[in-house]
Design a protein around this motif. Sequence first.
Motif, mmCIF file in Angstrom:
data_model
loop_
_atom_site.group_PDB
_atom_site.id
_atom_site.type_symbol
_atom_site.label_atom_id
_atom_site.label_comp_id
_atom_site.label_asym_id
_atom_site.label_seq_id
_atom_site.Cartn_x
_atom_site.Cartn_y
_atom_site.Cartn_z
ATOM 1 N N SER A 280 58.991 40.509 39.634
ATOM 2 C CA SER A 280 59.337 41.929 39.668
ATOM 3 C C SER A 280 60.658 42.148 40.391
ATOM 4 O O SER A 280 61.473 42.992 39.986
ATOM 5 N N LYS A 281 60.867 41.376 41.426
ATOM 6 C CA LYS A 281 62.115 41.504 42.169
ATOM 7 C C LYS A 281 63.302 41.070 41.319
ATOM 8 O O LYS A 281 64.378 41.689 41.353
ATOM 9 N N ARG A 282 63.128 40.024 40.507
ATOM 10 C CA ARG A 282 64.212 39.536 39.660
ATOM 11 C C ARG A 282 64.494 40.476 38.490
ATOM 12 O O ARG A 282 65.636 40.750 38.144
ATOM 13 N N SER A 283 63.430 40.976 37.840
ATOM 14 C CA SER A 283 63.595 41.763 36.616
ATOM 15 C C SER A 283 63.839 43.235 36.876
ATOM 16 O O SER A 283 64.330 43.966 35.998
ATOM 17 N N GLY A 284 63.433 43.703 38.074
ATOM 18 C CA GLY A 284 63.577 45.117 38.364
ATOM 19 C C GLY A 284 62.516 45.964 37.690
ATOM 20 O O GLY A 284 62.677 47.195 37.596
ATOM 21 N N ARG A 285 61.444 45.345 37.273
ATOM 22 C CA ARG A 285 60.358 46.089 36.629
ATOM 23 C C ARG A 285 59.185 46.240 37.614
ATOM 24 O O ARG A 285 58.932 45.354 38.436
ATOM 25 N N TYR A 286 58.506 47.361 37.448
ATOM 26 C CA TYR A 286 57.350 47.624 38.296
ATOM 27 C C TYR A 286 56.151 46.762 37.874
ATOM 28 O O TYR A 286 56.055 46.326 36.716
ATOM 29 N N ALA A 287 55.272 46.555 38.824
ATOM 30 C CA ALA A 287 53.973 45.926 38.573
ATOM 31 C C ALA A 287 52.909 46.758 39.279
ATOM 32 O O ALA A 287 53.226 47.586 40.151
ATOM 33 N N ALA A 288 51.667 46.570 38.884
ATOM 34 C CA ALA A 288 50.569 47.361 39.469
ATOM 35 C C ALA A 288 49.428 46.445 39.891
ATOM 36 O O ALA A 288 49.147 45.434 39.228
ATOM 37 N N LEU A 289 48.804 46.815 40.995
ATOM 38 C CA LEU A 289 47.630 46.087 41.489
ATOM 39 C C LEU A 289 46.467 47.066 41.584
ATOM 40 O O LEU A 289 46.585 48.118 42.218
ATOM 41 N N MET A 290 45.358 46.729 40.924
ATOM 42 C CA MET A 290 44.175 47.593 40.926
ATOM 43 C C MET A 290 43.037 46.914 41.693
ATOM 44 O O MET A 290 42.746 45.741 41.447
ATOM 45 N N PHE A 291 42.419 47.669 42.568
ATOM 46 C CA PHE A 291 41.243 47.184 43.313
ATOM 47 C C PHE A 291 40.027 47.932 42.765
ATOM 48 O O PHE A 291 39.948 49.156 42.873
ATOM 49 N N ILE A 292 39.085 47.191 42.174
ATOM 50 C CA ILE A 292 37.932 47.795 41.504
ATOM 51 C C ILE A 292 36.663 47.442 42.278
ATOM 52 O O ILE A 292 36.415 46.265 42.563
ATOM 53 N N ASP A 293 35.874 48.455 42.584
ATOM 54 C CA ASP A 293 34.590 48.240 43.262
ATOM 55 C C ASP A 293 33.495 48.986 42.494
ATOM 56 O O ASP A 293 33.651 50.167 42.169
ATOM 57 N N LEU A 294 32.408 48.274 42.187
ATOM 58 C CA LEU A 294 31.311 48.886 41.433
ATOM 59 C C LEU A 294 30.552 49.857 42.335
ATOM 60 O O LEU A 294 30.269 49.557 43.493
ATOM 61 N N ASP A 295 30.178 51.011 41.773
ATOM 62 C CA ASP A 295 29.565 52.073 42.572
ATOM 63 C C ASP A 295 28.055 51.959 42.680
ATOM 64 O O ASP A 295 27.470 52.431 43.638
ATOM 65 N N ASN A 296 27.405 51.376 41.711
ATOM 66 C CA ASN A 296 25.935 51.424 41.688
ATOM 67 C C ASN A 296 25.373 50.043 41.408
ATOM 68 O O ASN A 296 24.482 49.861 40.586
#
Length: 433
Positions: A280-296
């Motif tokens: 991401s630092k080289r390309s200048g493009r964004y990235a995303a990190l998702m944290f998923i937790d089950l509710d039930n």
Amino acid sequence: MKPGRYISLLWRVSIRRQLILGFALASLALMLGFGYLVLEQQRDALYRSSEERATSLALALTISGTSWTLANDLVGLQELVQGFAKTPDLQRAYFLNMRGEVLASTNAAEAGFFVTDAISRNMLASTTRNTVILINQKNQLAVAHPILSSGRHLGWVRVEMSRDSANQNLANLTEAWLEFVLFAVLTVSAVALALAHRLTRGLNHLMHVAAEVEHGQAELRSDVGREDEIGVLARHLDRMLDALSRQEGKIRNLAFYDTLTRLPNRRLLLDRLGQVRSASKRSGRYAALMFIDLDNFKPLNDTHGHHVGDLLLIEVARRISNCVREQDTVARFGGDEFIVMLNELTADKESSRFQAGVVAEKIRSILAEPYLLSVMHEGETEPSIVEHRCTSSIGVVMFINHENSENDLIKWADMAMYQAKEGGRNRVHFFES
């Protein structure tokens, strides 16, 4: 070195010392406990016996001296009490009238004197017709018996005895018991030493083999030629080494992938996250990190057991994987927590945020659909279907050319996930710095 630290060092250094010290301490504790109980019972028995002797002596003097007391024959009383003077452990015995005057005593010089101590005054004031224990101590016992004639209370017989014989018997018994304890502990320690030597000899060989294998001699094996547990352990170790040699690739795979879902585990996730940050630092493009937790998720485990919960986790992993691109990463972070990493989005933050939100909503939606889990119960020929509904809370953090660490990104995504839970669960929340 302090004694406690020294004992702790002896205990930790080797199994041989642990066995010897453990056997010795256990036998010592058992012998001390058993001996204490025996000594307590013996002491009670000896003390009861001394009470019975003193009571019997007082009663005998009372019966024999009643007529002499009634006749006020002091000479006869003195001859009577002197006849008991050589009774073992007897300190003194004497007759008293109701005024506290000593009528006769094994110590003849006391005759004619009056007793004035508090114990004697309480005795003289008592109206009981039975034997009274006046003093009951470790080294001394005193009893008194009333002198009665035709309902008249003429006086008292008081007997004082030492417990020297009982205490000497206890001392002799204690000495013999301590000698036996010492002998027993030494014997047990010697047996423990022999057992420890035989046991640790085989263990030392296994340690040598393990050390050599660690240093590269993978072909070395540990057959010790024994049929006991050490021999069984050696053969198992050999089979384990054989299996490790055959399955080294599988072991490397286990180091980076979750065994249940086959998704990347935390170690591989952190490695890939580092790579995505660099890209991401080289390309200048964004990235995303998702944290998923089950509710039930927990109620499913509590109701149907962990094996059914595992089936749901496998299905969750499959559903999430179907929502992302091949170049993205889906990892199991632990328990019912998953992480999704989207890389190479766009250079525009809002556009990248929109793309990440679409994927997150897709994941949230598909995870909220009912789960039909096929479960085979023991004794049944056909599987049964367990239906469960389980939503998810998703925290998302966007990053580009980021100076913070991988752990910081995960922490921020986790914080956003908890904000999603606090907002009512089954929703997506973006981290705002």
